[in-house]
Scaffold this active site. Structure first.
Site, short mmCIF file in Angstrom:
data_model
loop_
_atom_site.label_atom_id
_atom_site.label_comp_id
_atom_site.label_asym_id
_atom_site.label_seq_id
_atom_site.Cartn_x
_atom_site.Cartn_y
_atom_site.Cartn_z
N LYS A 1 100.76 45.33 69.05
CA LYS A 1 99.12 44.71 69.70
C LYS A 1 98.30 45.81 69.37
O LYS A 1 98.57 47.66 70.42
CB LYS A 1 98.67 44.19 70.78
CG LYS A 1 99.15 42.32 70.54
CD LYS A 1 98.78 41.52 69.39
CE LYS A 1 99.10 40.32 69.35
NZ LYS A 1 98.84 39.01 68.23
N CYS B 1 95.57 45.57 70.30
CA CYS B 1 94.16 44.47 71.02
C CYS B 1 93.15 45.25 71.89
O CYS B 1 94.74 45.40 73.20
CB CYS B 1 94.33 43.04 71.22
SG CYS B 1 93.03 42.68 71.38
#
Length: 164
Positions: free
Chosen positions: A142, A144
């Site tokens: 990820k 994020c």
């Protein structure tokens, strides 16, 4: 024309109402806050109902995985009940609260202002003994939340808010 004005005012007042809430500390133990992004810059994804639909209908979860969703206009929407553990960072959900901002590469100043306000309320509710982290810290695949949350929240090397 009069009807349009009333409708516009109703939308404005509702948006203000939902963005002006106070964080209520859950009774369950919380040690960390995880920050996420919706991984979409599309306007029609800018609402918690869309994320809830993805999580419930497509993932088969009981509810949305996040506790809070911050729209592009800065409105903070409530998601999963704070008393329930999130479903948002596999293997790291226990003792956490999760916050998701709408966006992939485009985030607004209003979103960051709302994020700072919410995180400051959380920080104060836990007397500064809480840490803030990006989803990418516990998931190698990820990126994020796709923004510099350390800078936005003024975090130290351990994930605590500085200067508060």
């Amino acid at each position: 024309m009069h009807t349009n004005f009333i409708l516009l005012m109703a939308v404005f007042l509702c948006s203000s109402f939902y963005s002006d809430f106070t964080f209520e500390k859950p009774t369950r133990t919380v040690k960390r806050i995880f920050l996420h992004c919706s991984d979409s810059d599309w306007r029609h994804h800018d609402d918690i109902s869309v994320i809830r639909k993805w999580h419930v209908e497509e993932n088969g979860w009981e509810d949305i995985g996040y506790h809070f969703f911050i729209k592009r206009n800065g409105t903070i929407q409530k998601g999963r009940d704070l008393e329930i553990t999130p479903s948002s960072q596999k293997g790291y959900n226990s003792r956490t609260i999760s916050i998701c901002l709408h966006g992939k590469n485009k985030f607004s100043k209003k979103q960051f202002e709302s994020l700072k306000k919410l995180c400051l309320e959380i920080h104060r509710a836990y007397n500064g003994k809480i840490t803030f982290h990006g989803h990418r810290e516990v998931a190698d695949e990820k990126t994020c939340p796709n923004f510099d949350y350390v800078k936005v929240l003024n975090l130290d090397a351990h994930g605590r808010m500085k200067g508060i």
